[in-house]
Design a protein around this motif. Structure first.
Motif, short mmCIF file in Angstrom:
data_model
loop_
_atom_site.label_atom_id
_atom_site.label_comp_id
_atom_site.label_asym_id
_atom_site.label_seq_id
_atom_site.Cartn_x
_atom_site.Cartn_y
_atom_site.Cartn_z
N ARG A 106 0.83 -1.20 0.00
CA ARG A 106 0.00 0.00 0.00
C ARG A 106 0.87 1.26 0.00
N GLU A 107 2.01 1.17 0.65
CA GLU A 107 2.89 2.34 0.72
C GLU A 107 3.64 2.56 -0.58
N SER A 108 3.99 1.46 -1.27
CA SER A 108 4.80 1.60 -2.49
C SER A 108 3.95 1.74 -3.76
N ALA A 109 2.65 1.70 -3.64
CA ALA A 109 1.78 1.75 -4.82
C ALA A 109 1.94 3.08 -5.53
N GLU A 110 2.14 3.03 -6.86
CA GLU A 110 2.34 4.23 -7.65
C GLU A 110 1.22 4.48 -8.67
N SER A 111 0.32 3.52 -8.82
CA SER A 111 -0.77 3.66 -9.80
C SER A 111 -2.04 3.08 -9.22
N THR A 112 -3.12 3.31 -9.94
CA THR A 112 -4.41 2.76 -9.50
C THR A 112 -4.36 1.25 -9.45
N MET A 113 -3.73 0.61 -10.44
CA MET A 113 -3.64 -0.84 -10.46
C MET A 113 -2.81 -1.34 -9.29
N ASP A 114 -1.74 -0.60 -8.96
CA ASP A 114 -0.94 -0.98 -7.79
C ASP A 114 -1.80 -0.96 -6.53
N LEU A 115 -2.65 0.06 -6.39
CA LEU A 115 -3.51 0.16 -5.20
C LEU A 115 -4.51 -1.00 -5.15
N LEU A 116 -5.09 -1.35 -6.29
CA LEU A 116 -6.06 -2.44 -6.32
C LEU A 116 -5.40 -3.76 -5.91
N LEU A 117 -4.17 -3.99 -6.39
CA LEU A 117 -3.47 -5.22 -6.03
C LEU A 117 -3.03 -5.19 -4.57
N ALA A 118 -2.57 -4.03 -4.12
CA ALA A 118 -2.07 -3.93 -2.75
C ALA A 118 -3.19 -4.11 -1.73
N TRP A 119 -4.36 -3.57 -2.00
CA TRP A 119 -5.49 -3.70 -1.07
C TRP A 119 -6.23 -5.03 -1.23
N GLY A 120 -5.88 -5.83 -2.20
CA GLY A 120 -6.53 -7.13 -2.39
C GLY A 120 -7.86 -7.07 -3.11
N LEU A 121 -8.18 -5.91 -3.70
CA LEU A 121 -9.43 -5.81 -4.46
C LEU A 121 -9.32 -6.57 -5.78
N LEU A 122 -8.13 -6.76 -6.26
CA LEU A 122 -7.84 -7.65 -7.38
C LEU A 122 -6.76 -8.61 -6.93
N ARG A 123 -6.92 -9.88 -7.28
CA ARG A 123 -5.97 -10.89 -6.84
C ARG A 123 -5.30 -11.49 -8.05
N PRO A 124 -3.94 -11.50 -8.10
CA PRO A 124 -3.26 -12.11 -9.25
C PRO A 124 -3.46 -13.63 -9.25
N ILE A 125 -3.76 -14.16 -10.44
CA ILE A 125 -3.89 -15.62 -10.59
C ILE A 125 -2.95 -16.13 -11.67
N GLY A 126 -2.03 -15.29 -12.09
CA GLY A 126 -1.05 -15.66 -13.09
C GLY A 126 -0.15 -14.47 -13.36
N PRO A 127 0.84 -14.66 -14.20
CA PRO A 127 1.77 -13.55 -14.48
C PRO A 127 1.09 -12.33 -15.06
N ASP A 128 0.03 -12.53 -15.87
CA ASP A 128 -0.61 -11.40 -16.52
C ASP A 128 -2.14 -11.44 -16.37
N GLN A 129 -2.63 -12.06 -15.30
CA GLN A 129 -4.07 -12.18 -15.14
C GLN A 129 -4.45 -11.93 -13.69
N VAL A 130 -5.59 -11.21 -13.53
CA VAL A 130 -6.09 -10.90 -12.20
C VAL A 130 -7.53 -11.38 -12.08
N LEU A 131 -7.98 -11.51 -10.83
CA LEU A 131 -9.33 -12.01 -10.53
C LEU A 131 -9.99 -11.07 -9.53
N LEU A 132 -11.25 -10.75 -9.78
CA LEU A 132 -12.03 -9.97 -8.82
C LEU A 132 -12.59 -10.95 -7.78
N PRO A 133 -12.14 -10.85 -6.51
CA PRO A 133 -12.61 -11.82 -5.50
C PRO A 133 -14.13 -11.79 -5.35
N ARG A 134 -14.67 -12.92 -4.99
CA ARG A 134 -16.12 -13.08 -4.88
C ARG A 134 -16.72 -12.09 -3.90
#
Length: 773
Positions: A181-209
């Protein structure tokens, strides 16, 4: 269905005969071929293909409930009807949800209480039913989700909104990068850092249920659909509302007879000209222009050509359009029977207007895949544009759209709606489109408003509708009396303006003969013909004399034979006759060449020579009015050995018939008595015959001379069922006779089951399983 069922098999075995019969009628594919027992039936209805067909038949409400159950089960919790109704946006309509769940159980798509979808039904909605991911390994708490949404702001919310209704996956470069959360530099970084999007592969993300449900407000579907079929809309025009039903039905019968008269007119033209067909077997545009002039409407001409070919009344043979042998049978029918044949052909018609095909809105003639239901269920219910369906205003290639129904399926669906409506119901295209789209949500890529307009137009041509309302012709069957079709007549009214008006439809022979003498001006059942110099000359060319024409017209004059012909018609006929025949051309059907003067003389002296039109043209040369085939037959009867030749001297055979064989039509499997099959399956489930009991049952059937159901396996292992009577038994072989199918000998070891009807006289314990007591 038992609420304590532990599996689908238990649930089906708990069905009574009525419930099982309802299942068999709703899923007819389960009955072909006839299942031997409940185990085989359960195996079939659990199969993916049968499940997809059952989902295809669901209406929008039941399909949405099934999709919601699949989405709910994805969360791992048992289904609660009240919570499910609230999650569907219908907290006050729990009863409708319960009814839909009972309907899914009855169709074998779900079982138990709390309800469970079958594995095949759940799999049909894809990996993410309802656009929701599976349960997260470490779900976020609601408070954490709310805090994270505030942290990512509107920009992050916009990204999530693109995934919230599914599919819940997206592509992001370096999705598995380490970020805090501290190192996030973009909107996508924030989404990944807060867990609103979860990586499921090198180039793919998942919106948690849990995030998707929080953003949706806990809803499983974007918007609910009506729980019942939409009601017929009130018409925008009051036309026909004040007319009595009898008058509406009379107008419908008029339309129906006009359509059949168009069919006959087109077929007569094809028979007279045998025009060339396209290489594909279609009708050339030039010929369509000719047919349009016959019926006076381009769209109607297309429909008449389509339905006439669909009825098997003409086909393509040798590159030509030709009537089939079915035309002669068709012309022998009365008006009502002709219409019934045309109506039945319409219900299974595979033709669709070419302009709709070109626009990409017409239904394909073949289903493009059996997985239409899975895509329809998961994508439509998730609020997405289904795969293969064009964006609004786009025109795609119709045959590539998944889930498109056949034209025959669309017409049968429209027929069902019209038949179910109360007689006299006002039907507008928009209302029909709304009802059809609700009934068949799995039919994707269909422009329902355009399809409904075409179907309403066709229903009016057929007389199924008149003045925008349903008519009594919807109740007409081959077993019902004629509802009032006008009988074909042979009379017309001769008028002084050189016209003949037929007050009723003319029979085919009369219409054909007056068509030689006069030009038809009006289109429809009641026709108007006009006499012209050219038309009367055409009759004279056909071999009619002035006296023949006058006598025939007088005989068929509605005013009676004593009325005579109108003076203008008599004058015109005399004028044409004076000019006709000043130059004579002899018509010969064939020429006979002979070397023997005695044979020539004997042929001319034969009593049949006059009927054949035999005349001497030159020494050794005879002319005949008869066709070559008839003349060859005559010469062979005289003991001669003639050879038929063309004008170039090439030997020929009898000319080909101008009737093409009627095309083969698919034969539907015989209907299955669902009630009888259900009773037999339950009876077989309760008995469970052993080999000894099969022999006992066959013995009883032989002793009591009973017709019994026998299931057996052939040499290839395929199973068959038939109603049979035992003729004899011995040496391990039983001789049987099948009802309406002949005799059959079977080894007893090939017989799987013997079903003795419960109503058989002199009940016996033979063939029954021993009691546990």
């Amino acid at each position: 269905m038992s609420a304590s069922s532990r599996s689908l098999a238990d649930a089906i075995r708990a069905f009574d005969a009525q419930q099982l019969a309802v299942l068999l009628r709703a899923r007819p594919d389960l009955t072909q071929p006839r299942p031997l027992d409940l185990s085989e039936l359960i195996e079939r209805l659990s199969a993916r293909a049968s499940t997809l067909r059952a989902l295809d038949r669901l209406d929008a409400w039941h399909l949405l409930v099934a999709q919601a159950v699949a989405a709910w089960e994805g969360g791992g919790d048992p289904v609660d009807d009240k919570q499910l109704a609230a999650a569907m946006g219908l907290p006050d309509d729990v009863a409708a949800v319960d009814r839909a769940l009972d309907g899914l159980r009855q169709l074998g798509l779900a079982w138990g209480s709390p309800v469970h979808l079958t594995q095949a039904a759940r799999a049909a909605f894809g990996e993410h039913p309802g656009g929701l991911a599976a349960v997260s390994p470490t779900p976020l708490a609601p408070a954490t989700i709310d805090e994270a949404l505030r942290a990512v702001g509107e920009a992050g919310r916009a990204v999530l909104d693109r995934l919230v209704w599914g599919p819940p996956t997206g592509t992001v470069q370096r999705a598995d990068r380490a970020v805090t959360r501290e190192s996030a530099e973009s909107t996508m970084d924030l989404l990944l850092a807060w867990g609103l999007l979860r990586p499921i592969g090198p180039d793919q993300v998942l919106l948690p249920r849990e995030v998707a449900l929080r953003l949706r407000g806990g809803r499983l579907v974007r918007q609910p659909v009506p729980t019942q079929v939409p009601a017929w809309q009130a018409p925008t025009s009051a036309t026909g509302a004040s007319l009595p039903a009898s008058l509406v039905d009379r107008a419908a019968i008029g339309s129906a007879q006009e359509l059949t008269s168009h069919v006959v007119a087109v077929l007569d033209d094809i028979a007279a000209r045998t025009p060339r067909a396209l290489a594909t077997g279609g009708v050339p545009k030039r010929e369509m222009g000719t047919f349009t002039r016959l019926v006076d409407d381009a769209r109607l001409a297309e429909f008449v050509i389509g339905i006439t070919r669909g009825a098997g009344l003409f086909t393509t043979r040798g590159g030509l359009l030709m009537p089939t042998t079915g035309l002669d049978d068709f012309l022998d029918l009365d008006a009502f029977a002709r219409w019934l044949l045309v109506r039945d052909a319409w219900r299974s018609l595979t033709w669709w207007p070419a302009d709709l095909d070109a626009a990409g809105r017409a239904p394909a003639e073949e289903m493009t895949g059996s997985s239409a239901s899975s895509r329809a269920a998961s994508q439509r219910a998730a609020g997405q544009r289904p795969t293969g369906q064009p964006e609004s205003g786009a025109h795609g290639d119709a045959p590539t759209h998944p889930g498109l129904p056949t034209s025959a399926a669309l017409r049968e669906a429209a027929w069902d709606e019209l038949v179910a409506a109360t007689r006299g119901t006002a039907v507008v295209a928009d209302s029909l489109a709304e009802r059809l789209s609700w009934r068949h949500p799995a039919w994707l890529g269909v422009d329902w408003p355009g399809v409904a307009r075409q179907l309403v137009r066709e229903a009016e041509w057929l007389g199924l509708m008149a003045f925008g309302r349903t008519t009594g012709l919807l109740d007409a069957t081959r077993s019902t009396p004629d509802p009032g079709f006008t009988a074909y007549g042979d009379r017309f009214v001769l008028q002084s303006d050189l016209t003949a008006v037929a007050p009723a439809p003319l029979d085919h022979d009369t219409a054909a003969l007056i068509g030689v003498m006069a030009n038809r001006e009006s289109h429809g059942a009641a026709a108007t013909y006009r006499f012209t110099p050219a038309s009367l000359e055409r009759a004279l060319d056909a071999g009619w004399s002035v006296q023949d024409i006058s006598e025939w017209l007088t005989t068929h004059n509605e005013s009676g034979a004593d009325a005579g012909l109108p003076a203008p018609l008599t004058s015109l006929l005399d004028d044409v006759a004076r000019q006709h025949g000043k130059v004579r051309v002899m018509t010969l059907g064939a020429v006979v060449q002979l070397d023997d003067p005695a044979t020539e003389a004997s042929l001319l002296a034969d009593p049949r020579a006059e009927d054949l039109g035999l005349i001497a043209l030159a020494p050794g040369v005879l002319g005949a009015a008869a066709e070559p085939a008839e003349l060859v037959a005559f010469l062979r009867q005289r003991g001669l050995a003639p050879v038929a030749q063309s004008s170039q001297g090439v030997q020929i055979t009898t000319p080909p018939s101008r009737r093409a064989p009627a095309p083969a039509r698919p034969v539907a499997p015989p209907p299955v008595d669902a009630d009888a099959l259900a009773a037999a399956l339950l009876r077989r489930e309760s008995t469970g015959l052993s080999p000894e009991q099969i022999v006992q049952a066959l013995t009883r059937a032989y002793r009591d001379d009973l017709w019994v159901g026998v299931d057996w396996a052939d040499d290839n292992g395929a199973t068959h069922s038939h109603t049979m009577r035992v003729l004899s038994m011995g040496s391990g072989v039983v001789n049987l006779v099948r009802r309406a199918a002949g005799r059959l000998s079977l080894p007893v070891t090939r017989i799987i089951a013997v079903d003795i009807p419960a109503s058989a006289d002199a009940p016996s314990d033979a063939g029954k399983a021993p009691s546990d007591t």
